[in-house]
Write an enzyme that holds these catalytic residues in place. Structure first.
Site, mmCIF file in Angstrom:
data_model
loop_
_atom_site.group_PDB
_atom_site.id
_atom_site.type_symbol
_atom_site.label_atom_id
_atom_site.label_comp_id
_atom_site.label_asym_id
_atom_site.label_seq_id
_atom_site.Cartn_x
_atom_site.Cartn_y
_atom_site.Cartn_z
ATOM 1 N N GLN A 152 41.187 60.799 38.002
ATOM 2 C CA GLN A 152 40.735 59.862 37.163
ATOM 3 C C GLN A 152 39.213 59.789 37.143
ATOM 4 O O GLN A 152 38.569 60.822 37.638
ATOM 5 C CB GLN A 152 41.239 58.412 37.377
ATOM 6 C CG GLN A 152 42.859 58.360 37.035
ATOM 7 C CD GLN A 152 43.732 58.727 37.838
ATOM 8 O OE1 GLN A 152 43.632 58.540 39.059
ATOM 9 N NE2 GLN A 152 44.611 59.849 37.636
ATOM 10 N N ASP A 189 38.858 62.856 32.932
ATOM 11 C CA ASP A 189 39.086 64.083 32.257
ATOM 12 C C ASP A 189 37.561 64.770 31.976
ATOM 13 O O ASP A 189 37.100 65.156 30.879
ATOM 14 C CB ASP A 189 39.317 63.695 30.732
ATOM 15 C CG ASP A 189 41.011 63.229 30.972
ATOM 16 O OD1 ASP A 189 41.797 63.629 31.379
ATOM 17 O OD2 ASP A 189 40.957 62.332 30.115
ATOM 18 N N GLU A 190 36.582 64.843 33.226
ATOM 19 C CA GLU A 190 35.494 65.305 33.192
ATOM 20 C C GLU A 190 35.299 66.763 33.659
ATOM 21 O O GLU A 190 34.221 67.320 33.829
ATOM 22 C CB GLU A 190 34.472 64.508 34.198
ATOM 23 C CG GLU A 190 34.309 63.155 33.860
ATOM 24 C CD GLU A 190 35.297 62.114 34.697
ATOM 25 O OE1 GLU A 190 36.218 62.949 35.442
ATOM 26 O OE2 GLU A 190 35.360 60.867 34.615
ATOM 27 N N ASN A 228 49.577 60.921 37.112
ATOM 28 C CA ASN A 228 48.821 60.431 35.912
ATOM 29 C C ASN A 228 47.699 61.246 35.642
ATOM 30 O O ASN A 228 47.310 61.389 34.488
ATOM 31 C CB ASN A 228 48.251 58.907 36.105
ATOM 32 C CG ASN A 228 47.519 58.588 37.449
ATOM 33 O OD1 ASN A 228 47.583 59.445 38.220
ATOM 34 N ND2 ASN A 228 46.972 57.693 37.502
ATOM 35 N N ALA A 229 47.484 62.019 36.725
ATOM 36 C CA ALA A 229 46.200 62.829 36.605
ATOM 37 C C ALA A 229 46.922 64.245 36.115
ATOM 38 O O ALA A 229 47.998 64.638 36.255
ATOM 39 C CB ALA A 229 45.590 63.362 37.800
ATOM 40 N N GLY A 230 45.945 64.845 35.288
ATOM 41 C CA GLY A 230 46.454 66.140 34.727
ATOM 42 C C GLY A 230 45.209 67.359 34.595
ATOM 43 O O GLY A 230 44.039 66.799 33.983
ATOM 44 N N HIS A 231 45.213 68.184 35.317
ATOM 45 C CA HIS A 231 44.236 69.327 35.115
ATOM 46 C C HIS A 231 44.867 70.591 34.821
ATOM 47 O O HIS A 231 45.936 70.945 35.259
ATOM 48 C CB HIS A 231 43.772 69.677 36.686
ATOM 49 C CG HIS A 231 43.460 68.489 37.400
ATOM 50 N ND1 HIS A 231 42.460 67.526 36.960
ATOM 51 C CD2 HIS A 231 43.793 68.289 38.763
ATOM 52 C CE1 HIS A 231 42.462 66.639 38.004
ATOM 53 N NE2 HIS A 231 43.183 66.902 38.867
ATOM 54 N N LYS A 273 38.174 71.950 37.366
ATOM 55 C CA LYS A 273 37.453 73.176 37.099
ATOM 56 C C LYS A 273 36.387 73.215 38.286
ATOM 57 O O LYS A 273 36.220 74.520 38.848
ATOM 58 C CB LYS A 273 36.841 73.153 35.700
ATOM 59 C CG LYS A 273 35.442 73.897 35.401
ATOM 60 C CD LYS A 273 35.622 75.369 35.444
ATOM 61 C CE LYS A 273 34.339 76.176 35.408
ATOM 62 N NZ LYS A 273 33.603 76.628 34.567
ATOM 63 N N ARG A 330 53.655 44.853 49.870
ATOM 64 C CA ARG A 330 54.335 45.121 50.791
ATOM 65 C C ARG A 330 56.058 45.606 50.534
ATOM 66 O O ARG A 330 56.764 45.218 51.322
ATOM 67 C CB ARG A 330 54.217 44.298 51.964
ATOM 68 C CG ARG A 330 52.712 44.246 52.523
ATOM 69 C CD ARG A 330 52.430 43.126 53.373
ATOM 70 N NE ARG A 330 52.519 41.882 52.414
ATOM 71 C CZ ARG A 330 51.867 40.788 52.841
ATOM 72 N NH1 ARG A 330 51.253 40.602 54.005
ATOM 73 N NH2 ARG A 330 52.117 39.742 52.082
ATOM 74 N N LYS A 387 36.895 67.960 36.284
ATOM 75 C CA LYS A 387 36.629 68.026 37.930
ATOM 76 C C LYS A 387 37.402 68.981 38.537
ATOM 77 O O LYS A 387 36.791 69.817 39.442
ATOM 78 C CB LYS A 387 37.381 66.626 38.455
ATOM 79 C CG LYS A 387 36.570 65.215 38.046
ATOM 80 C CD LYS A 387 37.546 64.350 38.745
ATOM 81 C CE LYS A 387 38.741 63.930 38.075
ATOM 82 N NZ LYS A 387 38.536 63.470 36.595
HETATM 83 P P1 IMP Z 1 47.691 54.560 34.583
HETATM 84 O O1 IMP Z 1 46.885 55.268 35.524
HETATM 85 O O2 IMP Z 1 48.717 55.444 34.146
HETATM 86 O O3 IMP Z 1 48.025 53.268 35.157
HETATM 87 O O4 IMP Z 1 46.825 54.494 33.306
HETATM 88 C C1 IMP Z 1 45.624 53.512 33.373
HETATM 89 C C2 IMP Z 1 44.559 53.950 32.549
HETATM 90 O O5 IMP Z 1 43.941 55.113 33.177
HETATM 91 C C3 IMP Z 1 44.796 54.382 31.116
HETATM 92 O O6 IMP Z 1 43.828 53.991 30.212
HETATM 93 C C4 IMP Z 1 44.872 55.991 31.320
HETATM 94 O O7 IMP Z 1 44.745 56.631 30.051
HETATM 95 C C5 IMP Z 1 43.538 56.233 32.166
HETATM 96 N N1 IMP Z 1 44.174 57.278 32.951
HETATM 97 C C6 IMP Z 1 44.995 57.454 33.986
HETATM 98 N N2 IMP Z 1 45.065 59.013 34.529
HETATM 99 C C7 IMP Z 1 43.801 59.504 33.645
HETATM 100 C C8 IMP Z 1 43.534 60.852 33.716
HETATM 101 O O8 IMP Z 1 43.792 61.683 34.713
HETATM 102 N N3 IMP Z 1 42.447 61.244 32.779
HETATM 103 C C9 IMP Z 1 42.108 60.119 32.215
HETATM 104 N N4 IMP Z 1 42.592 58.853 31.905
HETATM 105 C C10 IMP Z 1 43.597 58.463 33.040
#
Ligand code: IMP
Length: 413
Positions: free
Chosen positions: A214, A13-14, A38-41, A18, A143, A16
């Site tokens: 991340q 969440d830095e 898991n990422a969100g921008h 942007k 695997r 990136k």
């Molecule tokens: P996972 O990636 O869902 O397995 O989560 C593992 C850890 O990474 C947790 O602390 C999440 O909050 C963190 N995390 C995963 N994706 C992000 C992201 O895009 N930004 C910030 N933290 C993340």
């Protein structure tokens, strides 16, 4: 050819995306090499908000080619929804979005496993996004996983799914239906399948921009294990996750002007007071994927030096500097003490990290709204001084300062 990497140097969440969005105008290819949805921008463009989870943000520039390398894990159903959403906003994907067939598929089963382990009291709670990321990567290493390319071979897919369900002691009854759903999704995603490593061989004269997801402190090897994600978020992950084996000409480390973290795990400079709340509100620090409030704290130069070292950071992009406006005194952590002793290395043990006492220097803040300043010399003196202190502590030049979510809110030096 030139190659640039934009990597998050804290716990994600830095902002990136942007930075990638701003730099993408000079790139031909924008490549993701790890992580999943898991990422969100969120990118603000022409007063419209675009939320990205899997698709590289560079897709907003017409003509740029966006790539998901083999190191990315793909929830095909979520990806289809994301693509459809972007197409509905007028974004064209034809011949400009590609996925390596070796990328692993996040199954609904992975999400279930992720949710179950987070809810299980006998399992360390990581605070994951519950998107199934960890279980998917675990299957890839064991695997037992399903890869994107498997969606085009019916028999193989059924065999792999049967194997996977057996491995997880999951009822085999659902195999047939899941195989059908996956093949259906595969049909929609088929135009995007491409052997990515060959692209680098065929495009030797092009400019590549690698987009990290991340952050370094969430790297599965070098982060604050076990409170990490399950992929290699550092520069070293680029070759493995994209098949690009050339030299990275420039590594841009993205550092937030303060630190945040979502999920569990130690955070030495965390602010549990009103200032932390003020930063959370001013920075709108809520997760783009889960909506969770982010933990906020001061800039940590010990952690920052560690992540710069791990990535070979050449230049710094300092983001969200505008968020610090109005805070009277700013702190920067310049050292750690453990049991009274000064320690010089970022601890590998999360137990130690949870017990260290940060040492701070204090810097005067500024009150002005800096979000429309585009020239570094026009920033208030204290803001310039803050940036200069970060540079001195890291010994690396800040070449980009971001003062807002829009492209135009960017200062180049
Ligand atoms: P996972 O990636 O869902 O397995 O989560 C593992 C850890 O990474 C947790 O602390 C999440 O909050 C963190 N995390 C995963 N994706 C992000 C992201 O895009 N930004 C910030 N933290 C993340």
């Amino acid at each position: 050819m030139s190659s640039t990497a934009v990597l998050g140097c804290a716990w994600g969440d830095e902002a990136k995306a942007k930075i990638v969005d701003v730099l993408a105008k000079d790139a031909d290819f924008i490549i993701r090499f790890q992580g999943g949805n898991n990422a969100g921008h969120t990118i603000k463009f022409n007063d419209e908000k675009f939320v990205f989870h899997l698709v590289p943000a560079g897709i907003l520039y017409p003509g740029k080619i966006c790539v998901l390398g083999s190191g990315v894990v793909i929830d095909p159903f979520a990806l289809i929804t994301e693509i459809e959403g972007l197409k509905n906003k007028g974004i064209n994907f034809e011949n400009r979005f590609f996925i390596d067939p070796r990328a692993h598929i996040v199954l609904p089963l992975h999400k279930e496993l992720d949710g179950n382990s987070e809810a299980n009291n006998n399992h360390t709670k990581i605070g994951t996004t519950k998107m199934g990321i960890g279980p998917c990567y675990a299957d890839s290493i064991a695997r037992t996983g399903i890869r994107f390319g498997d969606l085009y071979e019916e028999e193989l897919l059924q065999e792999r799914l049967t194997n996977n369900y057996y491995y997880h002691e999951y009822s085999q009854n659902g195999v047939q239906a899941m195989a059908e759903n996956l093949m259906e999704a595969g049909k929609i995603l088929q135009p995007y399948l491409k052997q990515i490593p060959y692209m680098w061989k065929e495009n030797k004269d092009k400019n590549l921009l690698f987009e990290g997801a991340q952050g370094t402190l969430l790297d599965v090897n070098y982060g604050t294990y076990p409170f990490v994600t399950s992929s290699h978020t550092i520069a070293g992950g680029i070759a493995i996750g994209s098949g690009f084996t050339g030299k990275i000409d420039k590594v841009i480390g993205v550092y937030k002007s303060y630190y945040t973290r979502v999920g569990e795990g130690p955070f030495p400079t965390e602010l549990l007071d009103e200032t932390g709340e003020q930063i959370r509100i001013q920075g709108n620090e809520y997760g783009s994927t889960t909506g969770r409030p982010r933990r906020c704290g001061w800039f940590d130069a010990v952690a920052a030096n560690y992540t710069a070292m791990l990535n070979g950071v050449d230049e710094i992009a300092l983001t969200l500097l505008d968020v610090l406006s109005g805070i009277e005194t700013l702190n920067i952590c310049i050292g750690y003490r453990y049991k009274g002793q000064k320690i010089h290395e970022f601890p590998y043990s999360t137990k130690i990290l949870a017990e260290i006492v940060p040492e701070y220097i204090q810097l005067p803040g500024w009150n002005e709204d800096i979000s429309s300043i585009t020239d570094f010399s026009k920033l208030p003196e204290n803001a310039r001084n803050y940036a200069a202190t970060v540079e001195d502590l890291l010994g690396i030049k800040i070449t980009i300062v971001s003062v807002g979510a829009e492209r135009r809110q960017t200062i180049f030096r």
